[in-house]
Design an enzyme around this catalytic site. Structure first.
Site, mmCIF file in Angstrom:
data_model
loop_
_atom_site.group_PDB
_atom_site.id
_atom_site.type_symbol
_atom_site.label_atom_id
_atom_site.label_comp_id
_atom_site.label_asym_id
_atom_site.label_seq_id
_atom_site.Cartn_x
_atom_site.Cartn_y
_atom_site.Cartn_z
ATOM 1 N N HIS A 78 0.832 -1.213 0.000
ATOM 2 C CA HIS A 78 0.000 0.000 0.000
ATOM 3 C C HIS A 78 0.869 1.267 0.000
ATOM 4 C CE1 HIS A 78 0.955 0.946 4.194
ATOM 5 N NE2 HIS A 78 0.782 -0.336 4.478
ATOM 6 N N GLU A 130 -2.681 -6.842 7.710
ATOM 7 C CA GLU A 130 -1.363 -6.661 8.332
ATOM 8 C C GLU A 130 -1.262 -7.451 9.635
ATOM 9 O OE1 GLU A 130 1.594 -6.548 8.192
ATOM 10 O OE2 GLU A 130 2.221 -4.480 7.802
#
Length: 450
Positions: free
Chosen positions: A239, A313
Site C-alpha cells: 500500500h 497486516e
C-alpha cells in the site's frame, strides 16, 4: 551497510538464438545489448562506486566497459573494472553452444532434472585424470560464496558494482539470502536487469534484498514472461504511504488511511501499470491497501476488486499506535528481538509471524488457484509490509527467520510468476520496483514501521 548493485550483461547473440552459453566465450553483445548497457550506465550514473567487478567473458566485460564509460561521462567515478573468474557463468560443458531445443531433445532426462531439481543435475566429464562428476548448480553456489567471502571484507561500508550473468547473479543473490540451490530457478535476471543488495557485514550476517531485476530503464515495464509460460502472473504491491509510516509509528491492524503522498504513490503505481492487462484484483480488507488498489484500478475500470481478510497486516497488539522509542520503554529489548529473531517474537496481545504465515499463505494459494481456474493471466494483489515479506519467504522456500531479508517500499511492485501452474514452483521475476516514483534505481520511499 555495504551496497552491492548487480547487473546482468546485455542481450547477446546466443540469447536471441536461445542457445546455451555457459562459459563459452563465442557469444557477443547485439546492438540492443550494447544500447541497453549504455542505458544501464546512465541509470547508475548518480551512484558513486568504490569498486567494479566483472566476469571475464566478453559479453559481460563489454557490458561493464560500456557502463563504466557512461559512469565516467556523467560523474566523478574513479573505480576501475576488476575482472574476477569467480563471476564466470555456470559451467555446462556438455550443453554449451547447443540450442535449448536440442538440449531438451538430446538430454531429455537431464533437462527435466535441470528444471525440476537443479541442485541434482550431474554431468560426467572426461579429462586427463579420467571421468569425474560435475554438479553445475552446486559448483556455481560454491563459487558465489567464495566471491562474497573474498569481496565483502574488502569493501565494508562501500558501494560496489558487479556485472555478471543470469546464473552467477542468481547464485550470488541466493547465497546472500540463503535461498537453497534447489530453488535456483525461483529468481530471474533479465539482460541489463539491476538488483540491489545491502549487507550489514560479511556473508551470513544480516542482508537485505532492496530490489530484484529492475528492467524499467531498458523500456521493459515488467520482466518479460519466460518461454513456455503457461500459468499466471501476480503483481504484489505494498500500500501507499500513511502518516504513521512517515512518523515510523506501528500501525498493525489499526485502520490508518493513506496520506496525500500515499495517494500520489498509488496513482503513480497505477500509471506505471496502465499498459499491463490486469484480469482480476485482490486487496487486504484494510483501508490503506484497499484505497491503493482502487486508485491503481482507475486505469482498469472493468477489473473487479475482491477483498481477502487473510492478507491483513500483522497485529502488533499493544505496540500499535506507538513509536519505536515508546515500545523500547514499555517492552525493553523486545524491539531488538523483533529485528534479530522475528519468528520468535510474540506480539503482546497480538500475533506472531507463524500466524501471519498461515493466514496469508492460505489466502495467496486461494488467489493463485482461482486465477488458474478462471484462466486469468495477470492478477493484482495489494497488501502490507509484513504480509508481503511473509509471502516472499513462502515464494522462495525460506523460513520466517528470513523475514527482514526483503525490502517493501510503499507503492512498490513485485512480480511473481507461476509458469507451470499451481503444481510448479513460483518464480520471483522482480521485487520492490519503485522506479515509477522517479527516484532512480534505489528505493527512496519512507518504508517506515509496519
Amino acid at each position: 551497510m555495504t551496497r552491492v548493485i548487480i547487473v546482468r550483461h546485455g542481450q547477446s547473440g546466443y540469447n536471441t538464438e536461445r542457445r546455451i552459453q555457459g562459459r563459452t566465450d563465442a557469444s557477443t553483445l547485439t546492438e540492443k545489448g550494447r544500447n541497453d548497457a549504455s542505458i544501464a550506465g546512465k541509470a547508475l550514473s548518480n551512484i558513486l562506486f568504490n569498486a567494479i567487478y566483472s566476469s571475464p567473458l566478453q559479453r559481460a566485460k563489454h557490458t561493464a566497459d560500456i557502463i563504466h564509460s557512461e559512469l565516467a561521462t556523467h560523474s566523478e567515478q574513479s573505480a576501475v573494472i576488476q575482472v574476477s573468474d569467480l563471476l564466470l557463468e555456470i559451467d555446462l560443458p556438455l550443453w554449451e553452444a547447443l540450442l535449448t531445443a536440442e538440449v531438451k531433445q538430446k538430454f531429455a532426462e537431464d533437462y527435466r532434472t535441470w528444471h525440476q531439481r537443479p541442485d541434482e543435475l550431474r554431468m560426467l566429464l572426461n579429462d586427463a585424470q579420467g571421468t569425474r562428476e560435475h554438479f553445475p548448480v552446486l559448483a556455481l553456489y560454491e563459487q558465489a560464496r567464495q566471491f562474497w567471502q573474498e569481496t565483502l571484507s574488502q569493501h565494508q561500508g562501500e558501494t560496489i558494482l558487479i556485472v555478471g550473468h543470469n546464473g552467477i547473479n542468481r547464485a550470488l543473490i541466493s547465497t546472500a539470502l540463503g535461498i537453497p540451490a534447489s530453488r535456483y530457478h525461483s529468481i530471474q535476471q533479465s539482460n541489463c536487469g539491476i538488483s540491489v543488495l545491502n549487507f550489514a557485514g560479511g556473508l551470513g550476517e544480516p542482508v537485505q534484498l532492496e530490489s530484484l531485476n529492475q528492467t524499467q530503464h531498458t523500456g521493459e515495464t515488467l520482466p518479460s514472461l519466460r518461454p513456455d509460460h503457461q500459468g499466471v502472473r501476480l503483481l504484489l504491491v505494498r500500500h501507499g504511504e500513511t502518516e504513521w509510516n512517515r512518523q515510523t509509528r506501528f500501525q498493525g491492524q489499526i485502520d490508518v488511511p493513506l496520506n496525500d503522498n500515499g495517494r500520489q504513490q498509488s496513482q503513480k503505481a497505477g500509471e506505471f501499470l496502465q499498459e499491463v492487462a490486469i484480469d482480476f484484483a485482490v486487496s487486504s480488507t484494510m483501508l490503506r491497501p484497499k484505497e491503493t488498489a482502487e486508485i491503481i484500478l482507475k486505469q482498469h475500470p472493468n477489473v473487479k476488486l475482491d477483498l481477502q481478510d487473510g492478507l491483513r497486516e500483522i497485529s502488533h497488539g499493544l505496540w500499535e499506535g506507538k513509536l519505536e522509542t515508546e515500545i523500547e520503554q514499555e517492552f525493553p529489548g523486545e524491539l531488538q528481538r523483533w529485528r534479530l529473531v522475528p519468528a520468535q517474537v510474540q506480539m503482546p496481545e497480538g500475533e506472531n509471524l507463524q500466524e501471519v504465515w498461515e493466514r496469508s499463505v492460505a489466502a495467496w494459494q486461494s488467489i493463485v488457484e482461482a486465477a488458474l481456474t478462471n484462466q486469468f493471466k495477470t492478477v493484482l494483489v495489494v497488501a502490507h509490509d509484513a504480509t508481503n515479506k511473509t509471502l516472499l519467504c513462502h515464494i522462495l522456500g525460506l523460513s520466517l527467520e528470513n523475514f527482514w531479508n526483503f525490502r517493501q517500499g510503499n507503492g512498490a511492485v513485485s512480480v511473481i510468476d507461476y509458469p507451470s501452474g499451481i503444481g510448479g514452483l513460483p518464480v520471483l521475476q522482480a521485487m520492490n520496483i519503485t522506479a515509477h516514483f522517479g527516484g532512480g534505481v534505489l528505493d527512496k520511499t519512507a518504508a517506515g514501521a509496519l
